[in-house]
Design a protein around this motif. Structure first.
Motif, PDB file in Angstrom:
ATOM      1  N   LYS A 159       0.834  -1.205   0.000  1.00 42.16           N
ATOM      2  CA  LYS A 159       0.000   0.000   0.000  1.00 42.16           C
ATOM      3  C   LYS A 159       0.869   1.256   0.000  1.00 42.16           C
ATOM      4  O   LYS A 159       0.499   2.265  -0.609  1.00 42.16           O
ATOM      5  CB  LYS A 159      -0.920  -0.007   1.220  1.00 42.16           C
ATOM      6  CG  LYS A 159      -1.954  -1.121   1.219  1.00 42.16           C
ATOM      7  CD  LYS A 159      -2.816  -1.053   2.467  1.00 42.16           C
ATOM      8  CE  LYS A 159      -3.761  -2.233   2.546  1.00 42.16           C
ATOM      9  NZ  LYS A 159      -4.576  -2.198   3.786  1.00 42.16           N
ATOM     10  N   LYS A 190      -6.547   4.025   4.047  1.00 44.25           N
ATOM     11  CA  LYS A 190      -7.510   3.047   3.529  1.00 44.25           C
ATOM     12  C   LYS A 190      -7.953   3.345   2.109  1.00 44.25           C
ATOM     13  O   LYS A 190      -8.749   2.584   1.547  1.00 44.25           O
ATOM     14  CB  LYS A 190      -8.739   3.011   4.447  1.00 44.25           C
ATOM     15  CG  LYS A 190      -8.485   2.396   5.811  1.00 44.25           C
ATOM     16  CD  LYS A 190      -8.275   0.901   5.716  1.00 44.25           C
ATOM     17  CE  LYS A 190      -8.123   0.260   7.072  1.00 44.25           C
ATOM     18  NZ  LYS A 190      -7.895  -1.207   6.980  1.00 44.25           N
ATOM     19  N   ASP A 229      -7.432   0.457  -0.296  1.00 37.09           N
ATOM     20  CA  ASP A 229      -8.409  -0.620  -0.096  1.00 37.09           C
ATOM     21  C   ASP A 229      -9.748  -0.272  -0.731  1.00 37.09           C
ATOM     22  O   ASP A 229     -10.397  -1.122  -1.356  1.00 37.09           O
ATOM     23  CB  ASP A 229      -8.603  -0.901   1.397  1.00 37.09           C
ATOM     24  CG  ASP A 229      -7.318  -1.356   2.075  1.00 37.09           C
ATOM     25  OD1 ASP A 229      -6.566  -2.107   1.432  1.00 37.09           O
ATOM     26  OD2 ASP A 229      -7.079  -0.965   3.220  1.00 37.09           O
ATOM     27  N   THR A 287      -5.011 -10.663  -2.688  1.00 41.45           N
ATOM     28  CA  THR A 287      -4.647  -9.894  -1.497  1.00 41.45           C
ATOM     29  C   THR A 287      -3.724 -10.722  -0.619  1.00 41.45           C
ATOM     30  O   THR A 287      -4.047 -11.857  -0.283  1.00 41.45           O
ATOM     31  CB  THR A 287      -5.897  -9.502  -0.696  1.00 41.45           C
ATOM     32  OG1 THR A 287      -6.796  -8.770  -1.543  1.00 41.45           O
ATOM     33  CG2 THR A 287      -5.516  -8.640   0.499  1.00 41.45           C
ATOM     34  N   TYR A 300      -1.099  -6.006  -2.683  1.00 43.47           N
ATOM     35  CA  TYR A 300      -1.959  -6.572  -3.718  1.00 43.47           C
ATOM     36  C   TYR A 300      -1.133  -6.974  -4.940  1.00 43.47           C
ATOM     37  O   TYR A 300      -0.086  -6.406  -5.224  1.00 43.47           O
ATOM     38  CB  TYR A 300      -3.015  -5.551  -4.152  1.00 43.47           C
ATOM     39  CG  TYR A 300      -3.980  -5.158  -3.054  1.00 43.47           C
ATOM     40  CD1 TYR A 300      -5.073  -5.955  -2.740  1.00 43.47           C
ATOM     41  CD2 TYR A 300      -3.796  -3.977  -2.336  1.00 43.47           C
ATOM     42  CE1 TYR A 300      -5.951  -5.600  -1.742  1.00 43.47           C
ATOM     43  CE2 TYR A 300      -4.671  -3.600  -1.331  1.00 43.47           C
ATOM     44  CZ  TYR A 300      -5.758  -4.417  -1.037  1.00 43.47           C
ATOM     45  OH  TYR A 300      -6.630  -4.055  -0.043  1.00 43.47           O
TER      46      TYR A 300
END
Length: 265
Positions: free
Chosen positions: A170, A187, A190, A211, A217
């Motif tokens: 991320k 977030k 996501d 995931t 990812y």
């Protein structure tokens, strides 16, 4: 696309007009760094490509990056240079060399081409099964239908498609999408993944991303495999051929009349 511009001194470290115009035309993030700490900068943050600006051919920065085990592609922009100097730069680990006065559209095309090749792609369109990503047109197709992605969703999807064999954290995704901007809450990646999944699932692709919890990812390449048609089980059996009884027809057959008792033929 994230580009790091570095020069041999303070004056060369400022992006040239051509590079600045290419950044505007290509809507990519352009950052500057110092040659003295280039390896640490590249280890700390993710960049798609490094542009080394020089007054003349000098292999020191390129060698410094490669000795630091940094695999990011490198383009060298020179004000002046010789053929011998260009050979030395390629030998040291540069991926391309261009003149400082190169047209910004040509420079943008070369930046994209080097990044594609570094990611194992040799075409401006990525083909992954049913998935087709048009880099220049900024469009994602599944089969022949455009997937309605927003600008940031497209950028995120392309990052994962270009590095389909890698798990991207991320932090790397945030850094790539929002470099130079005010980064949103953590977030947001996501949420964007969730929205892209919903749009992709409308095409019958159940899980476009894999995931890895606590890591990041990765594009699920097998999910985009072409649809296969399964035949009914009975169709796998070879039907026996029909056996025909062929009675030969003889020419010149004499038809005999059947006589009744007491009748003479």
């Amino acid at each position: 696309m994230r580009v790091l511009c570095v020069g041999e001194n303070a004056s060369c470290g400022r992006p040239t007009e051509g590079l600045s115009r290419a950044a505007i035309a290509g809507s990519f993030s352009l950052s500057t760094g110092e040659a003295s700490g280039i390896v640490e900068t590249l280890r700390r943050s993710h960049y798609d490509i490094v542009v080394v600006q020089q007054s003349s051919s000098d292999v020191r920065i390129v060698r410094q990056i490669r000795k630091g085990k940094i695999s990011a592609p490198i383009i060298v922009m020179r004000q002046n240079g010789t053929d011998e100097g260009e050979v030395d730069l390629f030998t040291a680990g540069a991926d391309d060399c261009v003149a400082e006065n190169t047209d910004h559209n040509v420079l943008l095309a070369r930046l994209r081409a080097v990044i594609r090749r570094a990611g194992g792609h040799d075409s401006p369109t990525l083909h992954i099964g049913r998935l087709h990503v048009g880099i220049e047109r900024r469009e994602v197709h599944i089969d022949s239908t455009v997937v309605p992605l927003t600008r940031k969703e497209y950028d995120l999807f392309v990052l994962l498609a270009m590095r389909k064999t890698q798990v991207l954290s991320k932090e790397v995704l945030l850094d790539s999408l929002y470099s130079g901007e005010d980064e949103p809450f953590g977030k947001v990646i996501d949420v964007m993944i969730c929205k892209i999944r919903k749009k992709i699932r409308a095409f019958g692709i159940r899980e476009p991303f894999t995931t890895q919890w606590g890591i990041g990812y990765r594009l699920n390449e097998t999910a985009f495999a072409p649809v296969t048609v399964t035949l009914p089980k009975d169709d796998y059996h070879v039907r026996p051929s029909v056996r025909e009884n062929c009675i030969p027809v003889l020419s010149g057959i004499n038809m005999l009349e059947v006589s009744t008792p007491g009748e003479r033929i």
